[in-house]
Design a protein around this motif. Structure first.
Motif, PDB file in Angstrom:
ATOM      1  N   UNK A 106       0.868  -1.180   0.000  1.00  0.00           N
ATOM      2  CA  UNK A 106       0.000   0.000   0.000  1.00  0.00           C
ATOM      3  C   UNK A 106       0.904   1.228   0.000  1.00  0.00           C
ATOM      4  N   UNK A 107       0.968   1.923  -1.125  1.00  0.00           N
ATOM      5  CA  UNK A 107       1.719   3.169  -1.229  1.00  0.00           C
ATOM      6  C   UNK A 107       0.759   4.320  -0.966  1.00  0.00           C
ATOM      7  N   UNK A 108       1.207   5.279  -0.154  1.00  0.00           N
ATOM      8  CA  UNK A 108       0.368   6.426   0.178  1.00  0.00           C
ATOM      9  C   UNK A 108       1.120   7.707  -0.147  1.00  0.00           C
ATOM     10  N   UNK A 109       0.444   8.596  -0.871  1.00  0.00           N
ATOM     11  CA  UNK A 109       0.967   9.924  -1.158  1.00  0.00           C
ATOM     12  C   UNK A 109       0.065  10.922  -0.452  1.00  0.00           C
ATOM     13  N   UNK A 110       0.646  11.726   0.433  1.00  0.00           N
ATOM     14  CA  UNK A 110      -0.109  12.780   1.105  1.00  0.00           C
ATOM     15  C   UNK A 110       0.001  14.028   0.239  1.00  0.00           C
ATOM     16  N   UNK A 111      -1.134  14.473  -0.270  1.00  0.00           N
ATOM     17  CA  UNK A 111      -1.144  15.603  -1.202  1.00  0.00           C
ATOM     18  C   UNK A 111      -1.337  16.947  -0.519  1.00  0.00           C
ATOM     19  N   UNK A 112      -1.856  16.937   0.717  1.00  0.00           N
ATOM     20  CA  UNK A 112      -2.108  18.206   1.406  1.00  0.00           C
ATOM     21  C   UNK A 112      -2.447  17.945   2.860  1.00  0.00           C
ATOM     22  N   UNK A 113      -2.350  19.004   3.650  1.00  0.00           N
ATOM     23  CA  UNK A 113      -2.885  19.004   5.008  1.00  0.00           C
ATOM     24  C   UNK A 113      -4.147  19.849   4.960  1.00  0.00           C
ATOM     25  N   UNK A 114      -5.218  19.338   5.551  1.00  0.00           N
ATOM     26  CA  UNK A 114      -6.461  20.111   5.550  1.00  0.00           C
ATOM     27  C   UNK A 114      -6.865  20.428   6.985  1.00  0.00           C
ATOM     28  N   UNK A 115      -7.683  21.454   7.178  1.00  0.00           N
ATOM     29  CA  UNK A 115      -8.132  21.787   8.530  1.00  0.00           C
ATOM     30  C   UNK A 115      -8.968  20.651   9.100  1.00  0.00           C
ATOM     31  N   UNK A 116      -8.929  20.467  10.422  1.00  0.00           N
ATOM     32  CA  UNK A 116      -9.753  19.426  11.027  1.00  0.00           C
ATOM     33  C   UNK A 116     -11.236  19.680  10.772  1.00  0.00           C
ATOM     34  N   UNK A 117     -11.996  18.608  10.675  1.00  0.00           N
ATOM     35  CA  UNK A 117     -13.436  18.726  10.479  1.00  0.00           C
ATOM     36  C   UNK A 117     -14.048  19.150  11.805  1.00  0.00           C
TER      37      UNK A 117
END
Length: 124
Positions: A106-117
């Motif tokens: 399982x390869x994972x690419x983190x594309x961004x950090x988003x604000x918490x919901x």
């Protein structure tokens, strides 16, 4: 009169890569602090990357084995390392459980950090 056909003569079940991708994308919704990734054209993000978008998953199925590549965002300030490791383990377990396939990678690419919901505090 009912006849029983031996298992080896009943045929085989083939799960398409597209079906595995959808199962994996849905499974990521079960992981806290993980959000989706915006679609991209020529490497440029279309729209925002946030918790409401679906995670993008590509699956390569080879017989009874599968390799997954997921593009997702992580809620800030969650630990990216812990969140992605939890997502990787959860994807491996859930896809294997739901499809019967052996998830090799399982390869994972983190594309961004988003604000918490944030919950609105309203009950609908």
């Amino acid at each position: 009169m009912t006849t029983t056909v031996p298992a080896e003569e009943r045929g085989q079940l083939v799960i398409s890569g597209h079906a595995v991708e959808r199962i994996a994308a849905h499974a990521t919704r079960e992981v806290g602090d993980v959000g989706g990734a915006a679609g991209r054209v020529l490497g440029v993000a279309l729209g925002g990357e946030n918790a409401d978008r679906p995670v993008k998953v590509a699956a390569e199925v080879d017989g009874g084995r599968v390799r997954l590549a997921a593009r997702l965002s992580v809620a800030y300030p969650a630990s990216v390392a812990r969140t992605t490791e939890h997502a990787r383990t959860h994807l491996r377990d859930r896809v294997s459980e739901l499809t019967g396939l052996d998830v090799e990678r399982v390869d994972i690419t983190v594309t961004a950090l988003h604000p918490p919901v944030r919950s609105s505090g309203r009950v609908s």
